[in-house]
Scaffold this active site. Structure first.
Site, PDB file in Angstrom:
ATOM      1  N   ASN A  54       0.838  -1.121   0.107  1.00 42.52           N
ATOM      2  CA  ASN A  54       0.131   0.049   0.168  1.00 42.52           C
ATOM      3  C   ASN A  54       0.852   1.211   0.029  1.00 42.52           C
ATOM      4  O   ASN A  54       0.372   2.237  -0.656  1.00 42.52           O
ATOM      5  CB  ASN A  54      -0.824  -0.144   1.136  1.00 42.52           C
ATOM      6  N   ARG A 414      -5.537   1.045 -13.340  1.00 42.42           N
ATOM      7  CA  ARG A 414      -4.346   1.117 -12.516  1.00 42.42           C
ATOM      8  C   ARG A 414      -3.403  -0.153 -12.107  1.00 42.42           C
ATOM      9  O   ARG A 414      -4.074  -1.058 -11.572  1.00 42.42           O
ATOM     10  CB  ARG A 414      -4.282   1.923 -11.539  1.00 42.42           C
ATOM     11  N   HIS A 444     -16.048   2.064 -15.065  1.00 47.25           N
ATOM     12  CA  HIS A 444     -15.825   1.270 -13.744  1.00 47.25           C
ATOM     13  C   HIS A 444     -16.899   0.410 -13.284  1.00 47.25           C
ATOM     14  O   HIS A 444     -17.085  -0.085 -12.389  1.00 47.25           O
ATOM     15  CB  HIS A 444     -15.649   2.411 -12.566  1.00 47.25           C
ATOM     16  N   TYR A 477     -12.432 -10.070  -1.156  1.00 45.11           N
ATOM     17  CA  TYR A 477     -13.237  -8.762  -1.061  1.00 45.11           C
ATOM     18  C   TYR A 477     -14.507  -9.052  -0.740  1.00 45.11           C
ATOM     19  O   TYR A 477     -15.196  -9.918  -1.378  1.00 45.11           O
ATOM     20  CB  TYR A 477     -13.097  -7.894  -2.513  1.00 45.11           C
ATOM     21  N   HIS A 601     -15.286  -3.850   0.469  1.00 41.51           N
ATOM     22  CA  HIS A 601     -15.278  -3.308  -0.835  1.00 41.51           C
ATOM     23  C   HIS A 601     -16.712  -2.917  -1.511  1.00 41.51           C
ATOM     24  O   HIS A 601     -16.928  -1.993  -2.470  1.00 41.51           O
ATOM     25  CB  HIS A 601     -14.479  -4.286  -2.222  1.00 41.51           C
TER      26      HIS A 601
END
Length: 695
Positions: A54, A414, A444, A477, A601
């Protein structure tokens, strides 16, 4: 904001928390898992590595962008008004604290605890003669053939360093074979070599015994420079700007432009230098000068500079007793039979809560559609799906079978750009229609649409989700997936795909809210409606579960609703720019973050609506980029039973006193503890109620 909306009280503090500092605070919460005795030991090591990864991404993206703003004297970018220089100074102070804590936990907590469990990282001074001989052979046969030591002089300039690669700066003394004095050299660790090497069991005490590649190279570095004396060898790693920049007005071919940017990003501008704490100052200054970095960009560490590579041990050790217990994802009753999913959806909508409930029905939905002769068309968005994706396999089969297959692939996902280019090419070669996300407006949304001929008419089936079409992350997630054969929802999804392929407006949607068009106004209007209801004495409440909250207009609307008396509970995993609990500003707002086994998430929005609650699931966080620079899908959950399920999930998240962190108005988080209350872990509760029983 509408003039009739409740007005915000005059704030007594800066009303916004800086997003970058909030992101660092999230990383601190992740790091806190490492010292939690309730977390299994190897999972604690994994959390340490996650915190390191991270922080890498934070420097590659956020710090890199700040440095660019500083170079061009750009003003403050966020509503908090911190200048780039002020923010970089604060980031430096907090990052130093984080890094210090990472290595303190590694050296003083994890390594001793792992050793007690028979998992050892053996430093050079603990190698036995037999181990040293084995490592000598390993170095000669596996390392030397792919190693390229480079002495530095005017004819051999400093080599290019890959982003985040492991390297060594070496101090030399003496003359080389050509009679010239040598002072410094660089050794680059090849990416093809594993960073953690397991020693043969017969050479070691019982258990799992590992040696780091850095230790092996360090022990043998003098063999790389025969005739010269090695006076010192020190690890270092440079982090580079990994932002990709594509000008949508100039680029002719997005794939070619992106491929060029990906190659360049490996050698982007340096933003951070990590080096072993024992490195002499003159050598660290030499490296800083070469990479055009300031002393404030230097991070001296007490251990391996590539800390995140230790994560491989979590899988290599084969110690299930030191990991989270395995579980089998459950299935809702409607999907437990072998009945065709299309027949199920004719009777009822289905809501899945991953990873507690299986992701397999989502894969099966596309697989069945690909094989079904009655299916005429399949449309799907792909943002992150993995290099070896079963979805792509099934879509390829469908295209080759003559079905109309349309896939919207977002190339600008990304760190997944290269994988997405590869899968897009594969789909095109199979005959699928592949559309790339519009530059400047990432696609997205998570949507799949199947068009099936039934009894002479066409029927649409949809899957909508809060997370990606990625079976791997679906095990880690928390996300919701929603199946429906609703005519109205099917028409809305059809219009959205038309919008993505033809770039025309999706008009007159009857169920869904989308970005970058109406989603922001719709959410703000609902917040303002709750405020009016509270002022009129009607039931009013807002609950939102998000990954991030930064959009100033939404934050201002929430402040105004708080002032009107609306009770607001926000479950925000990561970045939160809103300050809760500030008198006269946010008295009625509470913010919590859940950090546990699974990455929270899912996005869920709840509005009391005067006693007729509205529930939405969405791909969108409440951030500027999601509202205005992305294509997002927000869909309502309307069936009473499914609404009750969502409310129960939100309630247990709000009751959590084991993995919840409470945000205070000054920006710091405090871990909730059960105290005299019964312990409640939302994730454990959902595992117990939704996953299949063991056995």
């Amino acid at each position: 904001m509408d003039a009739s909306a409740p007005q915000i009280a005059t704030p007594v503090v800066d009303p916004y928390i800086n997003r970058d500092l909030s992101l660092l605070e999230f990383n601190r919460r992740v790091l806190a898992q490492v010292s939690d005795p309730a977390v299994p030991l190897l999972e604690r090591l994994r959390f340490l590595c996650i915190s390191s990864t991270n922080l890498d991404e934070f420097f590659e993206i956020r710090v890199a962008a700040l440095k660019q703003r500083l170079e061009i004297n750009a003003p403050a970018a966020g509503p908090d008004r911190l200048t780039p220089r002020q923010l970089l100074d604060e980031i430096r102070a907090r990052s130093l604290s984080l890094v210090s804590r990472q290595y303190e936990l590694l050296n003083q907590a994890l390594l001793p605890a792992l050793e007690r469990e028979g998992i050892r990282f053996l430093p050079r001074d603990r190698w036995t003669p037999a181990q040293s001989r084995w490592l000598d052979t390993y170095f000669e046969e596996e390392v030397v053939p792919v190693l390229t030591p480079l002495t530095l002089d005017p004819s051999r300039p400093f080599p290019r360093m890959l982003n985040k690669s492991l390297n060594f700066i070496v101090r030399l003394k003496g003359r080389d074979a050509f009679g010239r004095l040598r002072h410094r050299a660089v050794v680059q660790a090849p990416r093809s070599l594993p960073r953690v090497i397991r020693l043969p069991d017969e050479l070691c005490e019982p258990g799992d015994n590992y040696v780091l590649l850095s230790s092996i190279i360090h022990a043998h570095v003098d063999e790389l420079f025969p005739g010269l004396k090695v006076e010192g060898c020190y690890q270092f790693r440079v982090t580079r700007n990994s932002n990709l920049y594509v000008d949508d007005e100039e680029v002719d071919d997005l794939v070619l432009a992106l491929q060029g940017q990906l190659a360049a990003s490996r050698y982007g501008a340096a933003v951070r230098l990590e080096i072993n704490k024992d490195c002499p100052e003159d050598l660290s200054d030499f490296l800083l000068d070469h990479f055009d970095l300031e002393r404030s960009d230097l991070y001296a560490v007490d251990g391996p500079v590539n800390l995140n590579r230790l994560a491989t041990v979590c899988d290599m050790a084969h110690r299930p007793d030191l990991c989270y217990p395995p579980f089998k994802p459950g299935l809702p009753p409607a999907l437990r039979s072998q009945e065709d999913i299309f027949q199920v959806l004719k009777r009822q909508n289905v809501l899945l809560h991953h990873p507690y409930e299986s992701f397999a029905p989502v894969v099966d939905f596309i697989a069945r559609a690909a094989a079904d002769p009655n299916v005429l068309a399949i449309k799907q968005t792909l943002y992150r799906t993995g290099a070896e994706s079963p979805f792509v396999d099934h879509l390829v089969k469908a295209a080759r079978a003559g079905k109309e297959v349309t896939v919207v692939v977002e190339l600008m996902a990304r760190f997944d750009e290269a994988a997405n280019i590869t899968l897009a090419t594969r789909l095109q070669e199979a005959g699928a229609h592949v559309v790339y996300g519009l530059v400047g407006y990432k696609t997205h949304a998570k949507m799949a649409l199947v068009v099936r001929r039934e009894h002479g008419r066409l029927v649409r089936y949809v899957h909508l989700g809060t997370g990606n079409y990625h079976p791997g992350t679906a095990r880690l997630y928390t996300d919701y997936g929603y199946f429906s054969a609703s005519r109205q929802l099917g028409e809305d999804v059809h219009k959205l795909f038309m919008q993505l392929t033809s770039l025309t407006a999706a008009r007159d949607l009857s169920r869904m809210l989308t970005a970058p068009f109406e989603l922001f106004d719709a959410i703000r209007a609902r917040i303002e409606r709750e405020a009016r209801n509270a002022e009129a004495g009607r039931p009013a409440r807002i609950i939102a579960k998000l990954n991030a909250l930064t959009e100033p207009g939404i934050i201002d609307a929430l402040y105004a609703a708080s002032g009107a008396g609306v009770e607001i509970d926000l479950i925000v995993r990561g970045i939160c720019s809103l300050r809760p609990g500030i008198p006269g500003l946010s008295d009625n707002i509470r913010v919590r973050s859940i950090v546990g086994r699974f990455l929270e998430h899912s996005r869920v929005y709840y509005f009391e609506n005067g006693g007729d609650p509205e529930y939405f699931c969405s791909s969108a966080d409440w951030m500027d980029r999601n509202f205005f620079r992305r294509t997002e899908a927000c869909f309502p959950i309307r069936r009473r039973a499914l609404k009750e399920r969502l409310k129960a999930d939100l309630d247990v998240l709000l009751a959590d006193n084991c993995q919840a962190w409470i945000l205070h108005g000054d920006g710091h988080y405090e871990k909730r503890e059960p105290g005299e209350e019964p312990p409640v872990s939302a994730q454990e509760h959902l595992l117990a109620t939704l996953a299949s029983p063991p056995g």
